[in-house]
Design an enzyme around this catalytic site. Structure first.
Site, PDB file in Angstrom:
ATOM      1  N   GLY A 234      20.695 -38.358  16.898  1.00 60.37           N
ATOM      2  CA  GLY A 234      19.326 -38.752  17.253  1.00 60.37           C
ATOM      3  C   GLY A 234      18.354 -37.600  17.244  1.00 60.37           C
ATOM      4  O   GLY A 234      17.160 -37.780  16.948  1.00 60.37           O
TER       5      GLY A 234
ATOM      6  N   GLU B 153       5.752 -33.763 -11.825  1.00 60.94           N
ATOM      7  CA  GLU B 153       6.238 -33.028 -13.001  1.00 60.94           C
ATOM      8  C   GLU B 153       7.222 -33.864 -13.820  1.00 60.94           C
ATOM      9  O   GLU B 153       8.153 -33.346 -14.434  1.00 60.94           O
ATOM     10  CB  GLU B 153       6.882 -31.689 -12.598  1.00 60.94           C
ATOM     11  CG  GLU B 153       6.055 -30.822 -11.685  1.00 60.94           C
ATOM     12  CD  GLU B 153       4.629 -30.611 -12.173  1.00 60.94           C
ATOM     13  OE1 GLU B 153       4.380 -30.759 -13.379  1.00 60.94           O
ATOM     14  OE2 GLU B 153       3.755 -30.336 -11.342  1.00 60.94           O
TER      15      GLU B 153
END
Length: 605
Positions: free
Chosen positions: A426, A449
């Protein structure tokens, strides 16, 4: 325990292993013309300096744009003050001079050393790294510009730390660059006027920079359609006179900055050219060869993205590793039923070890692929550059590897960054730790790109097809030589066998796909990504096996580094056992590939 504010962990040891123990650039590249006067000691010291500046200065502003992002006001963008300080530290340390050729006042480092240093910059502050790419444009102008253009822009843009951009994308022409509508009109002498709107332009506005040099693709009046009709223009934010002195504001304005899921410190902009004031520019090299010229920039950018992804996974792994060595949770699985059993650090748990090794092997494998590619770029320059006949084979190999570096590293890093976060449980989901920002900052790498599938099409339809597969066959022959050798002795017998099987599966896959092209080009569209990822897996397996063989030899003379070399062996063994068998499945999937998906009516989706 590392927080997001002090997030960066460099892996200098593995960088050094790649450069000096495996690639041996001290013998093959350093100190040779056209490179500068580096030896191995100087190269190692350079990387140590980069690591120190990156860890202290660049990493310091990594999280700042998250709560204080750049803002657009009256056509200018102010960067957060911490990011400006980080960039100042980068330039003050002379880091921008590393790869610049000596005749431009640089240190003339070979690409292998330059890209290794870039890993440190991009890993510590990826948003900041993109403000430092003016040097790439300077090298392109130096290579392709006229003498008057070189005098006008060099070395002023280097000495005065000007930002550089590559300007391709338009609102209605994203990946389809040839559909661009931006116009160029010759108005006399060297001067052209540019008119149009471009978007998704990285670092296109920054108030702290004295000037910004835009490399702009535009279509001259009367030019033909598609990419062949595009030309490349140098368009400065502030006009630059013949002697390199910046003057009045040019007619290029930032009209929007994008609000993004990550990489918020990187100013992704919309640029408007010629709205109310002419946007003047110069035709690069005084020749109409825009897309070919722009690829000098695009190829550098694609390599940079692959390095950035690998660097992010590397630091994420090292952060996860640190957490798992400190976090105590649960008893050892063998004692799980004993309520009184001592709690252990979570690195003792098999699933955590599985996740850690997946990250370690892939991060090391991606680094191996990136720096092997960089070493091929060394060879291109040593043999006279990309236009020299002696460099043709090395140049073709570099071209073949680039879509793998960009496509594979960006896809696989995003997948594995989720594993890095998972190691923290968590806590990984919190901004207290850098993992969630790593994921958001890195996701763009699969998109810009050229998306992953554009890389796959480039690989198969251009790079492999261009010479009938000759370059690929030469590379696969090297893989076969390793698989059939006794490299690493009996200790790597199983790994060499796995490599040989994976090579056979890859060749089957490629042969099957080539055979299916006679039926339809759609087969490449449906299977291209799978082939790209499989080929990269094969090459990474090959490099990791060779790394392991070097490690087995080096540990004999350097027993003090036993743990590191044991880690290299473990990475190769895990990759060969857990990843390479997947290439047989990939080959089967290509063999079974069908075209029925293309017949599903749109309404059925």
């Amino acid at each position: 325990m590392t927080s997001a504010s002090s997030h960066y962990k460099a892996n200098l040891r593995d960088l050094s292993f790649n450069l000096f123990e495996f690639l041996d650039i001290g013998r093959s590249s350093l100190g040779k013309a056209p490179f500068g006067d580096f030896d191995e000691t100087a190269a190692r010291q350079t990387l140590e300096t980069f690591a120190e500046v990156c860890g202290k200065e660049l990493a310091a502003s990594f999280t700042e744009p998250e709560h204080n992002p750049p803002k657009l006001e009256n056509g200018t963008v102010a960067l957060p003050p911490g990011l400006q300080r980080s960039l100042g530290a980068y330039y003050d340390a002379g880091m921008h001079q590393l790869e610049l050729p000596m005749h431009l006042g640089g240190m003339g480092a070979p690409p292998s050393l330059g890209w290794a240093a870039f890993e440190l910059v991009a890993g510590s502050n990826p948003a900041g790294a993109f403000f430092t790419l003016g040097g790439i444009l300077a090298r392109v102008i130096d290579r392709l510009g006229t003498e008057s253009q070189k005098k006008r822009f060099l070395p002023t843009m280097i000495d005065r730390r000007w930002v550089g951009t590559m300007v391709l994308t338009e609102p209605d022409a994203g990946s389809d660059v040839g559909a661009g509508r931006t116009k160029a009109r010759h108005v006399g002498g060297e001067v052209w006027e540019i008119e149009g709107v471009k978007r998704f332009i990285t670092s296109a506005e920054a108030e702290h920079a004295e000037n910004i040099i835009h490399m702009v693709l535009a279509r001259p009046e009367g030019a033909g359609p598609g990419t062949k009709g595009l030309s490349l223009f140098i368009v400065p934010k502030y006009w630059v006179d013949e002697n390199g002195k910046p003057g009045e504001r040019n007619g290029v304005v930032c009209t929007k900055i994008e609000e993004k899921m990550g990489l918020k410190g990187s100013v992704t902009s919309e640029l408007t050219f010629g709205d109310g004031k002419p946007a003047r520019g110069l035709l690069l090299g005084e020749v109409h060869d825009g897309i070919r010229q722009m690829f000098h920039v695009i190829e550098q950018a694609r390599m940079a993205i692959g390095m950035k992804s690998m660097a992010t996974l590397s630091t994420a792994y090292l952060n996860a590793l640190e957490f798992t060595k400190e976090r105590k949770q649960g008893a050892d699985l063998m004692n799980a039923r004993d309520a009184k059993a001592p709690r252990v650090t979570i690195i003792h748990h098999p699933d955590v070890r599985r996740m850690l090794m997946a990250q370690k092997a892939h991060a090391e494998g991606m680094r191996a692929l990136c720096l092997y590619t960089a070493s091929i770029q060394d060879q291109v320059e040593l043999k006279g550059g990309h236009r020299a006949q002696e460099a043709a084979e090395s140049d073709s190999l570099n071209d073949l590897l680039l879509p793998l570096v960009k496509g594979y590293c960006s896809e696989k890093a995003y997948e594995l960054l989720a594993v890095s976060l998972q190691c923290l449980g968590g806590s990984g989901y919190l901004k207290d730790y850098p993992m969630e920002q790593y994921i958001r900052d890195q996701k763009i790498d699969t998109l810009y790109e050229g998306t992953t599938h554009i890389q796959a099409l480039d690989l198969l339809l251009r790079k492999v097809a261009r010479d009938g597969g000759a370059t690929l066959q030469r590379l696969l022959a090297q893989v076969r030589a390793t698989a059939e050798s006794d490299e690493g002795g009996k200790e790597l017998e199983a790994e060499r066998a796995a490599l040989g099987k994976a090579l056979s599966d890859t060749e089957t896959m490629l042969g099957t796909l080539m055979g299916k092209l006679g039926e339809s080009l759609y087969h490449v569209g449906l299977q291209g990504n799978r082939v790209l990822m499989a080929l990269a897996d094969l090459l990474i397996g090959w490099l990791l096996v060779r790394h392991a063989a070097v490690a087995l030899e080096r540990v004999k003379t350097n027993p003090g580094d036993k743990a590191f070399y044991a880690g290299k062996l473990a990475s190769a063994r895990w990759f060969c056992r857990e990843v390479l068998p997947g290439l047989a499945h990939a080959a089967r999937m290509v063999e079974q590939g069908a075209l029925d998906l293309m017949e599903v009516p749109e309404e059925a989706f």
